[in-house]
Design a protein around this motif. Structure first.
Motif, mmCIF file in Angstrom:
data_model
loop_
_atom_site.group_PDB
_atom_site.id
_atom_site.type_symbol
_atom_site.label_atom_id
_atom_site.label_comp_id
_atom_site.label_asym_id
_atom_site.label_seq_id
_atom_site.Cartn_x
_atom_site.Cartn_y
_atom_site.Cartn_z
ATOM 1 N N GLU A 1 10.507 -49.997 101.047
ATOM 2 C CA GLU A 1 10.053 -48.740 101.642
ATOM 3 C C GLU A 1 8.547 -48.547 101.444
ATOM 4 O O GLU A 1 7.828 -48.134 102.365
ATOM 5 C CB GLU A 1 10.815 -47.565 101.041
ATOM 6 N N GLU A 2 8.067 -48.863 100.237
ATOM 7 C CA GLU A 2 6.627 -48.740 99.972
ATOM 8 C C GLU A 2 5.841 -49.708 100.843
ATOM 9 O O GLU A 2 4.782 -49.371 101.406
ATOM 10 C CB GLU A 2 6.350 -49.024 98.501
ATOM 11 N N ALA A 3 6.332 -50.921 100.966
ATOM 12 C CA ALA A 3 5.633 -51.933 101.742
ATOM 13 C C ALA A 3 5.559 -51.536 103.215
ATOM 14 O O ALA A 3 4.504 -51.667 103.862
ATOM 15 C CB ALA A 3 6.341 -53.273 101.595
ATOM 16 N N TRP B 1 3.965 -59.622 96.743
ATOM 17 C CA TRP B 1 3.660 -58.193 96.643
ATOM 18 C C TRP B 1 4.834 -57.528 95.929
ATOM 19 O O TRP B 1 5.938 -57.455 96.477
ATOM 20 C CB TRP B 1 3.463 -57.609 98.050
ATOM 21 N N SER B 2 4.613 -57.059 94.731
ATOM 22 C CA SER B 2 5.692 -56.501 93.930
ATOM 23 C C SER B 2 5.824 -55.001 94.163
ATOM 24 O O SER B 2 5.406 -54.169 93.340
ATOM 25 C CB SER B 2 5.445 -56.786 92.446
ATOM 26 N N VAL B 3 6.414 -54.657 95.303
ATOM 27 C CA VAL B 3 6.703 -53.259 95.652
ATOM 28 C C VAL B 3 8.055 -53.216 96.351
ATOM 29 O O VAL B 3 8.595 -54.241 96.759
ATOM 30 C CB VAL B 3 5.618 -52.660 96.582
ATOM 31 N N SER B 4 8.586 -52.014 96.486
ATOM 32 C CA SER B 4 9.864 -51.862 97.191
ATOM 33 C C SER B 4 9.658 -52.031 98.681
ATOM 34 O O SER B 4 8.531 -51.949 99.191
ATOM 35 C CB SER B 4 10.466 -50.491 96.902
ATOM 36 N N PRO C 1 10.286 -55.735 94.407
ATOM 37 C CA PRO C 1 9.837 -54.958 93.239
ATOM 38 C C PRO C 1 10.050 -55.681 91.913
ATOM 39 O O PRO C 1 9.443 -55.327 90.907
ATOM 40 C CB PRO C 1 10.674 -53.678 93.317
ATOM 41 N N SER D 1 5.538 -48.613 104.504
ATOM 42 C CA SER D 1 4.591 -47.501 104.719
ATOM 43 C C SER D 1 3.176 -48.035 104.934
ATOM 44 O O SER D 1 2.405 -47.468 105.718
ATOM 45 C CB SER D 1 4.610 -46.571 103.507
ATOM 46 N N GLU D 2 2.863 -49.123 104.252
ATOM 47 C CA GLU D 2 1.534 -49.725 104.396
ATOM 48 C C GLU D 2 1.475 -50.648 105.623
ATOM 49 O O GLU D 2 0.443 -50.758 106.285
ATOM 50 C CB GLU D 2 1.200 -50.532 103.129
ATOM 51 N N THR E 1 16.344 -48.576 106.593
ATOM 52 C CA THR E 1 15.182 -49.416 106.290
ATOM 53 C C THR E 1 15.146 -50.644 107.210
ATOM 54 O O THR E 1 14.070 -51.076 107.628
ATOM 55 C CB THR E 1 15.206 -49.865 104.819
#
Length: 398
Positions: free
Chosen positions: A387-389, A382-385, A368, A391-392, A297
């Motif tokens: 990896e998710e972030a 931004w409450s995401v992991s 997250p 990707s965007e 990551t």
């Protein structure tokens, strides 16, 4: 310039018998017996072993007499200049700006000390940033940074002119050098200051730094010794705009009789290749924390950082996990930075880390855990992991 300085350990020649026990007892080889014991002040640690060993009581360690101290004996605010690749380090410019502000309250001069080899060409720049006088200390043995040699020339100069305040950048070089200089001058040192103030009543320098894990700010003073010494983190204070029309005095000191520390021999020196900006001057910094759980990551984060022209740094937790190099650590035990944008990925936001972000203009937090303290200081969250972030964000470039 003579590099001999007064020293707290003295030999009382009228009592000395020349037995040599003091030299034999010294674990640092700081005493050489000729006719009388000769003490090397740069090697001696004032441990007192020789004083206890001497049967004739011919050795004595002097202690400062606070009653006889007078602040009027010292004058001026000094900044120890640091160079990087033939240029002034950014922290030197920041310290000069702060020194000018302090000097207006004390009504004293601002002076810069410029040690090195081939550095005299930078004297005019120091004047442009606020120095009234520049002390140039050039010698071939100062071409490479050897802490012991730099400390000797700075201590000799300070012992001659007796400055009231001496400010040093809390950089990789400055931290060790400041401590050594303070020890040799028998004065105090407050490390990693984030604020400096002059007490209007006493005229003493308030050296302010975080304490108890950053939960409170401690104001420390040095009432009985001079100079009052403080090291300041890069990026905490703002440099003034240079005034190329300023006039000042440049003093080139004669170091022809300077003797470098012969215990140290530089075998090799190699410059590391650094890509892009440094943490101190980058507009965008991406911080990696414990929430970024693997090196794969981190690789993706570095790839995205290249797209947007950012530098990747990290918290202490990320350094301990082996995700980020220690020299890229941000926080109380790392760098203090002032980027236009700081993007915290997987960082919880403990005070030990956020203490290094005081100058950041905008903070974006990606985590997250919605209850993470980082969201309390972030401008955007931004409450995401991670990896998710990513990707965007992979398609985002500046």
């Amino acid at each position: 310039m003579n590099n001999k300085t007064s020293f707290a350990l003295r030999v009382l020649k009228d009592r000395c018998t020349g037995c040599g026990l003091c030299a034999d007892s010294c674990a640092f080889n700081a005493i050489r017996l000729v006719e009388y014991p000769e003490i090397d002040p740069y090697t001696c640690r004032l441990c007192g072993t020789c004083v206890q060993t001497c049967l004739a009581e011919a050795l004595q360690i002097d202690t400062p007499d606070s009653a006889s101290f007078s602040p009027k004996k010292s004058e001026g605010i000094w900044v120890l200049a640091e160079t990087e690749g033939g240029m002034l380090a950014s922290v030197t410019k920041e310290l000069l700006g702060e020194a000018v502000a302090l000097s207006e309250k004390l009504r004293c001069s601002v002076e810069a000390v410029l040690p090195g080899s081939g550095v005299a060409v930078l004297a005019d720049e120091l004047i442009a940033y606020g120095a009234d006088r520049v002390h140039v200390l050039e010698h071939s043995s100062l071409a490479s940074f050897i802490e012991e040699n730099y400390a000797r020339v700075v201590v000799a100069l300070a012992g001659r002119y007796n400055p009231d305040i001496l400010l040093v950048g809390a950089t990789e070089r400055g931290r060790g050098l400041a401590a050594r200089v303070a020890s040799m001058l028998h004065t105090g040192l407050t490390a990693d200051c984030t604020q400096l103030e002059i007490d209007p009543e006493s005229g003493l320098l308030h050296q302010i730094r975080p304490a108890f894990g950053g939960n409170l700010m401690a104001a420390i003073v040095t009432p009985n010794c001079r100079p009052q010494m403080a090291s300041v983190r890069p990026g905490v204070m703002k440099a003034a705009e240079p005034d190329r029309s300023r006039k000042g005095e440049i003093v080139c000191h004669d170091l022809s009789d300077f003797e470098p520390d012969h215990r140290i021999c530089l075998m090799d020196e190699m410059a590391a290749n650094v890509c892009g900006d440094t943490l101190e001057n980058s507009r965008i910094v991406i911080g990696v924390g414990r929430g970024v759980k693997n090196k794969e990551t981190v690789v993706r984060i570095r790839q995205w950082a290249e797209q947007i022209g950012a530098v990747v740094a990290g918290s202490r937790a990320a350094v301990e996990m082996g995700l980020i190099d220690a020299h890229l650590q941000v926080g109380q035990t790392g760098h203090t930075i002032s980027p236009d944008l700081y993007i915290a990925i997987g960082i919880s936001g403990q005070i030990q880390h956020t203490a290094g972000l005081s100058g950041a203009k905008k903070i974006v937090a990606i985590n997250p855990d919605r209850t993470a303290p980082i969201f309390n200081i972030a401008d955007y969250g931004w409450s995401v992991s991670a990896e998710e972030a990513l990707s965007e964000l992979a398609s985002v470039s500046l």
